[in-house]
Design an enzyme around this catalytic site. Structure first.
Site, mmCIF file in Angstrom:
data_model
loop_
_atom_site.group_PDB
_atom_site.id
_atom_site.type_symbol
_atom_site.label_atom_id
_atom_site.label_comp_id
_atom_site.label_asym_id
_atom_site.label_seq_id
_atom_site.Cartn_x
_atom_site.Cartn_y
_atom_site.Cartn_z
ATOM 1 N N LYS A 79 -116.240 79.020 12.743
ATOM 2 C CA LYS A 79 -116.405 78.850 11.300
ATOM 3 C C LYS A 79 -115.496 77.735 10.770
ATOM 4 O O LYS A 79 -115.952 76.838 10.055
ATOM 5 C CB LYS A 79 -116.139 80.171 10.563
ATOM 6 C CG LYS A 79 -117.131 81.277 10.941
ATOM 7 C CD LYS A 79 -116.887 82.570 10.190
ATOM 8 C CE LYS A 79 -115.571 83.231 10.517
ATOM 9 N NZ LYS A 79 -115.435 83.642 11.938
ATOM 10 N N THR A 80 -114.214 77.808 11.136
ATOM 11 C CA THR A 80 -113.279 76.770 10.687
ATOM 12 C C THR A 80 -113.684 75.409 11.251
ATOM 13 O O THR A 80 -113.669 74.395 10.545
ATOM 14 C CB THR A 80 -111.836 77.131 11.121
ATOM 15 O OG1 THR A 80 -111.492 78.395 10.540
ATOM 16 C CG2 THR A 80 -110.842 76.073 10.675
ATOM 17 N N ASP A 124 -111.365 80.236 3.599
ATOM 18 C CA ASP A 124 -111.490 81.144 4.723
ATOM 19 C C ASP A 124 -111.357 82.575 4.191
ATOM 20 O O ASP A 124 -110.714 82.793 3.163
ATOM 21 C CB ASP A 124 -110.356 80.830 5.715
ATOM 22 C CG ASP A 124 -110.747 81.197 7.139
ATOM 23 O OD1 ASP A 124 -111.841 81.751 7.349
ATOM 24 O OD2 ASP A 124 -109.948 80.905 8.051
ATOM 25 N N THR A 173 -116.360 87.314 7.788
ATOM 26 C CA THR A 173 -116.821 87.951 9.020
ATOM 27 C C THR A 173 -118.223 88.550 8.844
ATOM 28 O O THR A 173 -118.932 88.753 9.801
ATOM 29 C CB THR A 173 -115.850 89.063 9.471
ATOM 30 O OG1 THR A 173 -115.455 89.806 8.323
ATOM 31 C CG2 THR A 173 -114.626 88.465 10.129
ATOM 32 N N ARG A 232 -113.108 80.920 21.262
ATOM 33 C CA ARG A 232 -111.641 80.967 21.158
ATOM 34 C C ARG A 232 -111.059 81.700 22.362
ATOM 35 O O ARG A 232 -110.050 81.296 22.931
ATOM 36 C CB ARG A 232 -111.209 81.661 19.863
ATOM 37 C CG ARG A 232 -109.680 81.835 19.784
ATOM 38 C CD ARG A 232 -109.229 82.464 18.491
ATOM 39 N NE ARG A 232 -109.411 81.537 17.383
ATOM 40 C CZ ARG A 232 -109.847 81.895 16.188
ATOM 41 N NH1 ARG A 232 -110.150 83.153 15.940
ATOM 42 N NH2 ARG A 232 -109.996 81.000 15.247
#
Ligand SMILES: Nc1ncnc2c1ncn2[C@@H]1O[C@H](COP(=O)(O)OP(=O)(O)O)[C@@H](O)[C@H]1O
Ligand SMILES: [Mg+2]
Length: 361
Positions: A79-80, A124, A173, A232
Site C-alpha cells: 500500500k505504501t 496511512d 487494512t 514484506r
C-alpha cells in the site's frame, strides 16, 4: 520506529537511500530501498496495477490531479509502495501522514492548507482518524475546501479556505472499516490481495538481485512458499537466509540452505506466523474445530477482533485452514493435520467441500 512518527523529511531520507547504504540491519531502510519505483516495476497485483494505470494515464492526459485513491489489504502487500508510485508516476510531490497521527481536526487543517497544487497526500491507516478530522476531510475531498474555526462558543466563526486540487491516497487494512461517507468519496479503490507463490518468487529474485544475494530457483521458491503471501515477509526472510548462507554455507542460497535457515528461525514450513497458529490452535483445541464466532475466537487468542479478521484470517482462508461459514469460523481437516492433531471424524468443516472453502474466501 513506527510509521506514525515518520516525518516527510525522514521518508525522503529513506527513499533516497541507496541499497549499499541501506543494506544493514535496519528493516525500514532496507524495505524502502527495495520498493519498486514505478507501476512497471511492481510485481503481481495485475488487476490493481491495470486499473490504477488507467486512472493515472487519464489524469495525465487531462492534466488534472487524479481522483482520490483508497488502497485496502493486509499489511505488507504494497500500500505504501503504491502511494509512492502514484506520486512518482504523476511527477507530484508526496506528503505522508497517518490516521493515528491526526488527533485533532486542527492537525489535518494544517496539513491540508499547506498542500501545493497536484500534491499527493498519503494517509496511512486512514480508518483510525478522529471523527472531527474525518468530517473535515469529506469537505476537502469533495470541494477542495476547509473551514477553519476561529474562537470558541457563540462567537466562533468558520473561515473557509480554498485548497488547490490534490490527490488523497488512503490506506486501510479493510475498506469496510471506513465510514460509508468517507469511502464513497474515493474515486477508485484498489483491493490488494495476498500474492501467489509464483509472484512472491519473482519478488524474492528481484530483491536478491538488488541486495547482491546469490540464490537459485529452488532457494527462491522455498522462501516464497514460507512468506504467507506477503512481500514484506519475503524480503525479511531473504535477509535471514542470506545471513545463514554466508555464515554456515558458501554464500549461495539453495533450497537446502533456505530450509535449514528458516527451520532455525522457526518459520513454519507453510509460513504461518504466531497469530495464525494461535488462531488454529484455539479453534481446534478449545472449540473442537468450531463453528465459533469471531469475537469469541479473538478473545481466546488475546487479540483485537480487527487484527484476527484483517491479518490472520485472509491467509488462513486462502491456505485452506479456516472457513468462514454462516455459523462461525470452522477449522478444516488440513488445520488439524497441520497442528499434528488427529482429524475428528465429524468436523463441521467436513461438510464443506473444498470448492465451498475457496468460495468463502
Ligand atoms: N508488488 C511488489 N513487488 C515488489 N516488492 C513489493 C511489492 N509490494 C510490496 N513490496 C515490498 O514489500 C515491502 C512492504 O510494502 P509496503 O508498501 O510497505 O506494504 P504496506 O504499506 O501495504 O504494509 C516493501 O519493502 C516493498 O518493497
Ligand atoms: Mg504501509
Amino acid at each position: 520506529m513506527h510509521e506514525d512518527d515518520l516525518t516527510r523529511a525522514e521518508e525522503d531520507y529513506f527513499s533516497s537511500l541507496t541499497i549499499a547504504e541501506a543494506d544493514g540491519d535496519d528493516d525500514r531502510a532496507v524495505e524502502a530501498a527495495l520498493r519498486p519505483k514505478s507501476l512497471d516495476e511492481l510485481i503481481g497485483q495485475q488487476r490493481v496495477r491495470e486499473q490504477l494505470s488507467l486512472v493515472l494515464e487519464a489524469a495525465r492526459q487531462r492534466e488534472r490531479a487524479p481522483d482520490h485513491v483508497l488502497l485496502s489489504g493486509p499489511p505488507g502487500l504494497g500500500k505504501t509502495t503504491l502511494a509512492m508510485i502514484i506520486a512518482a508516476e504523476m511527477s507530484a510531490p508526496l506528503r505522508i501522514t497517518s490516521g493515528p497521527a491526526i488527533t485533532h481536526a486542527g492537525d489535518l487543517a494544517a496539513i491540508l492548507s499547506g498542500l501545493n497544487e497536484g500534491e499527493v497526500l498519503f494517509v496511512d491507516e486512514i480508518h483510525r482518524m478522529s471523527r472531527p478530522a474525518e468530517e473535515m476531510l469529506y469537505l476537502a475531498m469533495e470541494d477542495f475546501r476547509v473551514d477553519v474555526v476561529i474562537g470558541k462558543g457563540p462567537g466562533a466563526t468558520a473561515i473557509p479556505i480554498d485548497l488547490p486540487p490534490f490527490t488523497l491516497v488512503g490506506a486501510t487494512t479493510r475498506a469496510g472499516l471506513l465510514p460509508g461517507p468517507l469511502r464513497d468519496r474515493f474515486g477508485f479503490t484498489g483491493h490488494l490481495e495476498l500474492y501467489d507463490p509464483a509472484d512472491l518468487e519473482l519478488i524474492v529474485r528481484r530483491s536478491a538481485g538488488l541486495l547482491d544475494v546469490t540464490l537459485n530457483d529452488d532457494g527462491a521458491a522455498e522462501i516464497a512458499g514460507r512468506s504467507r503471501g506477503t512481500p514484506r515477509i519475503a524480503n525479511r526472510l531473504l535477509r535471514r537466509v542470506r545471513d545463514y548462507a554466508q555464515v554456515k554455507a558458501d554464500g549461495t542460497v539453495t533450497q537446502e540452505v533456505a530450509q535449514k535457515a528458516l527451520d532455525l528461525y522457526e518459520v513454519d514450513p507453510l509460513g504461518l506466523d504466531r497469530l495464525d497458529l494461535a488462531v488454529l490452535d484455539a479453534l481446534c483445541r478449545r472449540f473442537g474445530g468450531g463453528p465459533v464466532g469471531i469475537s469469541t475466537l479473538s478473545v481466546a487468542v488475546g487479540e483485537e477482533r480487527e487484527t484476527v479478521e484483517e491479518v490472520a484470517e485472509p491467509f488462513l482462508v486462502r491456505s485452506g485452514f479456516l472457513a468462514r461459514t454462516p455459523r462461525g469460523r470452522v477449522a478444516t481437516p488440513a488445520a488439524w493435520e497441520h497442528l499434528g492433531l488427529p482429524v475428528p471424524a465429524n468436523t463441521e468443516a467436513a461438510a464443506w467441500s473444498t470448492d465451498a472453502l475457496w468460495n468463502e474466501a
